[in-house]
Design a protein around this motif. Structure first.
Motif, PDB file in Angstrom:
ATOM      1  N   TYR A   2     -74.381  38.337  26.219  1.00  0.00           N
ATOM      2  CA  TYR A   2     -73.427  37.241  26.076  1.00  0.00           C
ATOM      3  C   TYR A   2     -74.081  36.103  25.302  1.00  0.00           C
ATOM      4  CZ  TYR A   2     -70.490  39.498  29.599  1.00  0.00           C
ATOM      5  OH  TYR A   2     -69.681  40.386  30.290  1.00  0.00           O
ATOM      6  N   LYS A   3     -73.336  35.588  24.297  1.00  0.00           N
ATOM      7  CA  LYS A   3     -73.808  34.459  23.516  1.00  0.00           C
ATOM      8  C   LYS A   3     -72.719  33.393  23.445  1.00  0.00           C
ATOM      9  CE  LYS A   3     -76.796  37.012  20.249  1.00  0.00           C
ATOM     10  NZ  LYS A   3     -77.050  37.268  18.803  1.00  0.00           N
ATOM     11  N   LEU A   4     -73.120  32.143  23.441  1.00  0.00           N
ATOM     12  CA  LEU A   4     -72.202  31.026  23.258  1.00  0.00           C
ATOM     13  C   LEU A   4     -72.718  30.178  22.117  1.00  0.00           C
ATOM     14  CD1 LEU A   4     -69.708  29.459  24.218  1.00  0.00           C
ATOM     15  CD2 LEU A   4     -71.193  28.205  25.793  1.00  0.00           C
ATOM     16  N   ASN A   5     -71.918  30.034  21.080  1.00  0.00           N
ATOM     17  CA  ASN A   5     -72.327  29.306  19.874  1.00  0.00           C
ATOM     18  C   ASN A   5     -73.635  29.892  19.322  1.00  0.00           C
ATOM     19  OD1 ASN A   5     -71.883  27.355  17.891  1.00  0.00           O
ATOM     20  ND2 ASN A   5     -73.146  25.834  18.935  1.00  0.00           N
ATOM     21  N   ASN A   6     -73.732  31.215  19.375  1.00  0.00           N
ATOM     22  CA  ASN A   6     -74.859  31.986  18.853  1.00  0.00           C
ATOM     23  C   ASN A   6     -76.153  31.809  19.654  1.00  0.00           C
ATOM     24  OD1 ASN A   6     -75.408  34.008  16.926  1.00  0.00           O
ATOM     25  ND2 ASN A   6     -76.591  32.577  15.678  1.00  0.00           N
ATOM     26  N   ILE A   7     -76.066  31.264  20.852  1.00  0.00           N
ATOM     27  CA  ILE A   7     -77.223  31.137  21.735  1.00  0.00           C
ATOM     28  C   ILE A   7     -77.037  32.090  22.911  1.00  0.00           C
ATOM     29  CG2 ILE A   7     -78.555  29.607  23.236  1.00  0.00           C
ATOM     30  CD1 ILE A   7     -77.667  27.267  21.517  1.00  0.00           C
ATOM     31  N   GLU A   8     -78.018  32.951  23.133  1.00  0.00           N
ATOM     32  CA  GLU A   8     -77.916  33.880  24.244  1.00  0.00           C
ATOM     33  C   GLU A   8     -77.941  33.123  25.568  1.00  0.00           C
ATOM     34  OE1 GLU A   8     -80.685  37.064  24.098  1.00  0.00           O
ATOM     35  OE2 GLU A   8     -80.421  37.409  21.932  1.00  0.00           O
ATOM     36  N   LEU A   9     -77.010  33.447  26.436  1.00  0.00           N
ATOM     37  CA  LEU A   9     -76.938  32.740  27.715  1.00  0.00           C
ATOM     38  C   LEU A   9     -78.181  32.974  28.568  1.00  0.00           C
ATOM     39  CD1 LEU A   9     -73.183  33.149  28.765  1.00  0.00           C
ATOM     40  CD2 LEU A   9     -74.312  31.233  27.614  1.00  0.00           C
ATOM     41  N   ILE A  10     -78.866  34.058  28.333  1.00  0.00           N
ATOM     42  CA  ILE A  10     -80.093  34.304  29.094  1.00  0.00           C
ATOM     43  C   ILE A  10     -81.151  33.259  28.760  1.00  0.00           C
ATOM     44  CG2 ILE A  10     -81.166  35.855  27.429  1.00  0.00           C
ATOM     45  CD1 ILE A  10     -81.130  36.207  31.277  1.00  0.00           C
ATOM     46  N   SER A  27     -63.146  37.675  32.639  1.00  0.00           N
ATOM     47  CA  SER A  27     -61.751  37.928  32.992  1.00  0.00           C
ATOM     48  C   SER A  27     -60.851  37.131  32.062  1.00  0.00           C
ATOM     49  CB  SER A  27     -61.472  37.550  34.451  1.00  0.00           C
ATOM     50  OG  SER A  27     -61.546  36.141  34.629  1.00  0.00           O
ATOM     51  N   GLY A  28     -59.619  37.597  31.907  1.00  0.00           N
ATOM     52  CA  GLY A  28     -58.635  36.893  31.092  1.00  0.00           C
ATOM     53  C   GLY A  28     -58.612  37.298  29.635  1.00  0.00           C
ATOM     54  N   PHE A  29     -59.624  38.016  29.171  1.00  0.00           N
ATOM     55  CA  PHE A  29     -59.732  38.298  27.741  1.00  0.00           C
ATOM     56  C   PHE A  29     -58.753  39.374  27.273  1.00  0.00           C
ATOM     57  CE2 PHE A  29     -62.469  41.266  29.847  1.00  0.00           C
ATOM     58  CZ  PHE A  29     -62.456  42.419  29.092  1.00  0.00           C
ATOM     59  N   LEU A  30     -58.110  40.090  28.205  1.00  0.00           N
ATOM     60  CA  LEU A  30     -57.086  41.068  27.848  1.00  0.00           C
ATOM     61  C   LEU A  30     -55.681  40.557  28.148  1.00  0.00           C
ATOM     62  CD1 LEU A  30     -58.636  44.484  28.997  1.00  0.00           C
ATOM     63  CD2 LEU A  30     -58.386  43.622  26.661  1.00  0.00           C
ATOM     64  N   ASP A  31     -55.571  39.333  28.669  1.00  0.00           N
ATOM     65  CA  ASP A  31     -54.258  38.781  28.995  1.00  0.00           C
ATOM     66  C   ASP A  31     -53.402  38.613  27.749  1.00  0.00           C
ATOM     67  OD1 ASP A  31     -55.224  38.631  31.544  1.00  0.00           O
ATOM     68  OD2 ASP A  31     -55.115  36.446  31.712  1.00  0.00           O
ATOM     69  N   MET A  32     -52.099  38.791  27.920  1.00  0.00           N
ATOM     70  CA  MET A  32     -51.144  38.479  26.855  1.00  0.00           C
ATOM     71  C   MET A  32     -50.682  37.039  27.041  1.00  0.00           C
ATOM     72  SD  MET A  32     -47.441  40.201  26.021  1.00  0.00           S
ATOM     73  CE  MET A  32     -46.401  39.541  24.700  1.00  0.00           C
ATOM     74  N   ALA A  98     -67.989  30.456  18.990  1.00  0.00           N
ATOM     75  CA  ALA A  98     -67.862  31.882  19.273  1.00  0.00           C
ATOM     76  C   ALA A  98     -68.458  32.211  20.635  1.00  0.00           C
ATOM     77  CB  ALA A  98     -68.547  32.697  18.184  1.00  0.00           C
ATOM     78  N   LEU A  99     -67.673  32.882  21.457  1.00  0.00           N
ATOM     79  CA  LEU A  99     -68.155  33.462  22.702  1.00  0.00           C
ATOM     80  C   LEU A  99     -68.286  34.959  22.442  1.00  0.00           C
ATOM     81  CD1 LEU A  99     -68.797  33.409  25.765  1.00  0.00           C
ATOM     82  CD2 LEU A  99     -66.343  33.708  26.174  1.00  0.00           C
ATOM     83  N   GLN A 100     -69.523  35.418  22.311  1.00  0.00           N
ATOM     84  CA  GLN A 100     -69.790  36.819  22.000  1.00  0.00           C
ATOM     85  C   GLN A 100     -70.107  37.567  23.288  1.00  0.00           C
ATOM     86  OE1 GLN A 100     -72.523  35.130  18.666  1.00  0.00           O
ATOM     87  NE2 GLN A 100     -72.309  37.315  18.205  1.00  0.00           N
ATOM     88  N   THR A 101     -69.397  38.664  23.509  1.00  0.00           N
ATOM     89  CA  THR A 101     -69.550  39.451  24.727  1.00  0.00           C
ATOM     90  C   THR A 101     -69.538  40.931  24.375  1.00  0.00           C
ATOM     91  OG1 THR A 101     -67.227  39.887  25.285  1.00  0.00           O
ATOM     92  CG2 THR A 101     -68.078  37.674  25.774  1.00  0.00           C
ATOM     93  N   PRO A 102     -69.919  41.791  25.298  1.00  0.00           N
ATOM     94  CA  PRO A 102     -69.807  43.230  25.049  1.00  0.00           C
ATOM     95  C   PRO A 102     -68.366  43.697  24.882  1.00  0.00           C
ATOM     96  CG  PRO A 102     -71.288  42.792  26.901  1.00  0.00           C
ATOM     97  CD  PRO A 102     -70.590  41.510  26.587  1.00  0.00           C
ATOM     98  N   TRP A 103     -67.401  42.838  25.246  1.00  0.00           N
ATOM     99  CA  TRP A 103     -65.990  43.232  25.238  1.00  0.00           C
ATOM    100  C   TRP A 103     -65.222  42.603  24.095  1.00  0.00           C
ATOM    101  CZ3 TRP A 103     -67.476  46.627  28.351  1.00  0.00           C
ATOM    102  CH2 TRP A 103     -68.349  46.325  29.375  1.00  0.00           C
ATOM    103  N   GLY A 104     -65.908  41.879  23.227  1.00  0.00           N
ATOM    104  CA  GLY A 104     -65.268  41.262  22.076  1.00  0.00           C
ATOM    105  C   GLY A 104     -65.812  39.870  21.836  1.00  0.00           C
ATOM    106  N   THR A 105     -65.477  39.317  20.677  1.00  0.00           N
ATOM    107  CA  THR A 105     -65.882  37.954  20.321  1.00  0.00           C
ATOM    108  C   THR A 105     -64.632  37.082  20.268  1.00  0.00           C
ATOM    109  OG1 THR A 105     -67.809  38.701  19.068  1.00  0.00           O
ATOM    110  CG2 THR A 105     -66.971  36.506  18.574  1.00  0.00           C
TER     111      THR A 105
END
Length: 324
Positions: A2-10, A27-32, A98-105
């Motif tokens: 997971y990255k936020l503004n290109n910075i790894e949250l770790i 959660s919420g990233f698949l919501d319509m 950008a919120l970068q995740t394994p499930w999409g950006t």
């Protein structure tokens, strides 16, 4: 990762946690998203509602995306310092990041209070609510030929890997519309028409991998967002409807060989919520018999005759023409 503004949250000591009843941190990233503006109008002297479903009338807003994390520090003081570092970096945001995740950006901003709770030994929980104001809907609209139970616009739910587990409020009579009257020294009243029926469906989507699961949910979303009315069959009755509130996706489980999520979708019925005339003929068991005057199923013991859309007899049980 997971990255936020290109910075790894770790880098802040933040590990991915788990959303409620899920095994992933998002959660919420698949919501319509819900539609923007006025979606329908209720005429006081008519049953149901008038939908606004032209292409130029359909616009959608954004959605909330929540990240659940666990922050690791050496002790309480270190955890506080790490949290402050994250908050200061968030304060520098002047636009979407950008919120970068394994499930999409996702292009987001921090929407609400970041909820942090110290749980001891240098560990703290974090819950960050982001807002994605622009959601791209680019999936292909699915098509189908299903005429049985559990379909939408002839697309069988099973074709999308979906199972209907609950249909709520389809047996209700909705509340009546608001009354407008003037009364003096008595209670006063106005008898108004029934409001629109809203059916809430709960579906479970199942797929062998996440990309397939995500793709099927997006196809369902694209179908609901397309212009015009939808025709659903969830209880052996066809109903014209439209979507105004989007849908929510919960309980996401990503496992090797199987991915599952729960989808809750409200649909507003058109008019009085009565069944619409199908484009095919049905027998007493609800099975399709004729479509465009071509036989697709014949059971001569299922009915005495077949009727057209106007109720005229077409064919007897011996398949002899009456009116043609």
């Amino acid at each position: 990762m997971y990255k936020l503004n290109n910075i790894e949250l770790i880098n802040y000591g933040i590990h991915a946690g788990r959303a409620s009843n899920s095994n992933i941190a998002l959660s919420g990233f698949l919501d319509m998203p819900a539609r923007l503006g006025k979606t329908h109008h209720d005429w006081s002297d008519e049953l149901g509602t008038e939908p606004y479903v032209l292409a130029e009338e359909i616009r959608h807003g954004g959605r909330d995306i929540t990240f659940y994390g666990l922050m690791e520090g050496e002790d309480q003081a270190d955890a506080i310092n790490r949290v402050q570092e994250l908050y200061l970096d968030m304060h520098k945001f002047t636009d979407l990041v950008a919120l970068q995740t394994p499930w999409g950006t996702f292009n987001v901003y921090v929407k609400d209070t970041v909820e942090g709770k110290y749980i001891g030994h240098g560990w703290a929980t974090l819950q960050i609510v982001f807002r994605e104001p622009v959601v791209t809907m680019a999936a292909t609209i699915p098509t189908g030929t299903s005429v049985g139970l559990y379909n939408i616009d002839n697309v069988g739910y099973s074709d999308l890997g979906a199972i209907v587990t609950n249909v709520k409020d389809n047996f209700n009579r909705p509340a009546t519309k608001s009354a407008h009257f003037t009364a003096y020294a008595t209670e006063g009243y106005q008898v108004t028409k029934m409001g629109p029926i809203k059916i809430v469906q709960t579906l479970y989507f199942v797929a062998p991998d996440f990309d397939t699961l995500k793709g099927n949910v997006q196809k369902f979303q694209q179908l609901l967002a397309s212009p015009g009315l939808r025709v659903i069959n969830v209880d052996n009755m066809e109903r014209e409807c439209f979507n105004a509130e989007g849908f929510t996706v919960e309980d996401i489980r990503i496992m090797e060989g199987q991915c599952v999520c729960k989808l809750i979708v409200p649909l507003i019925m058109v008019g009085a919520g009565v069944p619409v005339e199908p484009a095919y003929l049905l027998d007493n068991s609800g099975d399709a018999i004729l479509a465009n005057i071509n036989f697709i199923k014949v059971d001569k013991y299922a009915l005495d005759f077949i009727t057209d859309n106007d109720g005229n007899r077409l064919i007897t049980n011996k398949f002899e023409d009456i009116t043609l």
